[in-house]
Design an enzyme around this catalytic site. Structure first.
Site, short mmCIF file in Angstrom:
data_model
loop_
_atom_site.label_atom_id
_atom_site.label_comp_id
_atom_site.label_asym_id
_atom_site.label_seq_id
_atom_site.Cartn_x
_atom_site.Cartn_y
_atom_site.Cartn_z
CG ASN A 29 -1.94 -1.00 1.31
OD1 ASN A 29 -2.43 -1.44 0.28
ND2 ASN A 29 -2.27 -1.44 2.50
CG ASN A 72 4.62 -2.30 6.03
OD1 ASN A 72 5.05 -1.64 5.09
ND2 ASN A 72 3.58 -1.93 6.76
CD GLU A 78 -3.53 -4.36 4.36
OE1 GLU A 78 -3.90 -3.46 5.10
OE2 GLU A 78 -2.34 -4.52 4.02
CG ASN A 119 -3.96 -6.18 16.54
OD1 ASN A 119 -5.10 -6.66 16.55
ND2 ASN A 119 -3.61 -5.20 15.75
N GLY A 162 0.90 -4.79 21.96
CA GLY A 162 1.33 -3.40 21.90
C GLY A 162 2.25 -3.05 23.06
CB THR A 172 2.15 2.87 11.13
OG1 THR A 172 1.25 3.87 11.56
CG2 THR A 172 1.67 2.25 9.84
CB ALA A 173 5.04 -0.87 10.05
CB ALA A 174 4.99 -1.54 15.97
N GLY A 175 3.71 -4.02 14.46
CA GLY A 175 3.28 -5.42 14.44
C GLY A 175 3.92 -6.18 13.28
CG ASP A 176 3.21 -4.95 9.36
OD1 ASP A 176 2.35 -5.82 9.56
OD2 ASP A 176 2.95 -3.84 8.86
#
Ligand code: RIB
Length: 318
Positions: A16, A48, A145, A189, A227, A253-257
């Site tokens: 994206n 990501n 996604e 999450n 988180g 943003t993208a911390a989980g990725d």
């Protein structure tokens, strides 16, 4: 050679273009809200994760789809500059490249709306085209996604070939149990877990209960991203919490990725699942200290230095 270099991960997922603004709050329905600091970043959960895998020193291949537009050009060029194999990123004339609209709030949280657009043009035929690469790789990871039937086709192929399969269960959407059961590890999450389990999740106790509900339905292992509260491993043997590294969050943003990718590389490279989670906690924390999706993803050296500094111990680099 660092442990990541021996590993090849195929990511089946989305790319994206992220439009990011700072906002004081969410707008109300019918309201025009002034926001500020518009910035553009390469993003998408799949892309990501491919970038995060490459920055962990592993080989990364992305199976995906972007539009035949300048945004698609921009995203593919960025992936290539990170050394990612993009030969299986198809360009489609049917739809525009996916876009995400991201608001960052003063408390450090964000909210995201996504039009997956070209990501939805990915089909099981793309997985068939990627067969040889998947069969040669060590692990396959995917996200929600892209169409669920594509993820399912990829996981079936990877499992048949004996590969490690990791499902990052974002964004929250319907996901058949059959698919969850194909994953060696499901990593949601809290919001995604609530969606998968069909029950409210808020805090460790309810998260553990919801994860156990998934296990009772045949899911093998859940690695939960909590988180700022760290992460939790839930298996039929029990649950274990891994505290977060304390950081000054700039953009989650993208911390989980970053977390899921670092976890997958470490686990595929032979770390215990607990060590892989501890390392992934470091990657996720570092990603949250910088603005933007792909620009925030740390390198292996950065994660190793950060974890060593915070825990006072050097990781074994063999
Ligand atoms: O996980 C973060 C990503 O979610 C963003 O980069 C955005 O593109 C959305 O897909």
């Amino acid at each position: 050679m660092s442990r990541g270099q021996a590993v090849h991960v195929v990511v089946v997922g989305s790319s994206n273009f992220d439009l990011v603004v700072k906002a004081e709050r969410l707008p109300k329905e019918g309201e025009t809200l002034l926001v500020k600091n518009l910035q553009f970043f390469p993003g998408g959960k799949g892309a990501n994760q491919a970038v995060a895998v490459a920055r962990m020193g592993a080989k990364a291949s992305l199976v995906g789809c972007v539009g035949q537009d300048i945004i698609g050009d921009f995203l593919v060029r960025g992936l290539e500059s990170d050394g990612i194999d993009t030969t299986m990123v198809r360009r489609t004339p049917e739809r525009a490249t996916g876009c995400a609209f991201i608001m960052l709030f003063p408390n450090g949280n964000n909210c995201i709306t996504v039009d997956p657009a070209a990501n939805l043009s990915l089909t099981p035929t793309d997985i068939e085209r990627a067969r040889e690469v998947i069969e040669r790789a060590d692990a396959l990871m995917s996200v929600l996604e892209v169409p669920v039937e594509v993820v399912e086709a990829a996981f079936r192929l990877a499992r048949k070939a004996g590969k490690l399969t990791v499902l990052d269960a974002g964004p929250p959407r319907h996901c058949p149990l059959e698919l969850l059961r194909l994953a060696d590890v499901v990593s949601p999450n809290e919001t995604e877990l609530a969606h998968l389990a069909g029950e409210e999740v808020s805090g460790r106790v309810s998260a553990r209960e919801a994860a156990e509900k998934l296990l009772s339905n045949g899911v093998k292992t859940v690695v939960l991203k909590l988180g700022s509260d760290g992460s939790m491993l839930v298996t039929p043997k029990g649950a274990k919490h891994f505290p977060a590294f304390k950081i000054e969050a700039v953009d989650p943003t993208a911390a989980g990725d970053a977390f899921t990718a670092a976890f997958t590389v470490e686990y595929a490279a032979g770390s215990t699942i607990e060590d892989a989670i501890r390392f992934a906690n470091g990657a996720g924390a570092l990603a949250a200290t910088k603005l933007g999706a792909q620009p925030s993803l740390p390198t292996r050296e950065e994660v190793e230095a950060f974890v060593a500094q915070r825990t006072g111990e050097k990781r074994n680099r063999s």
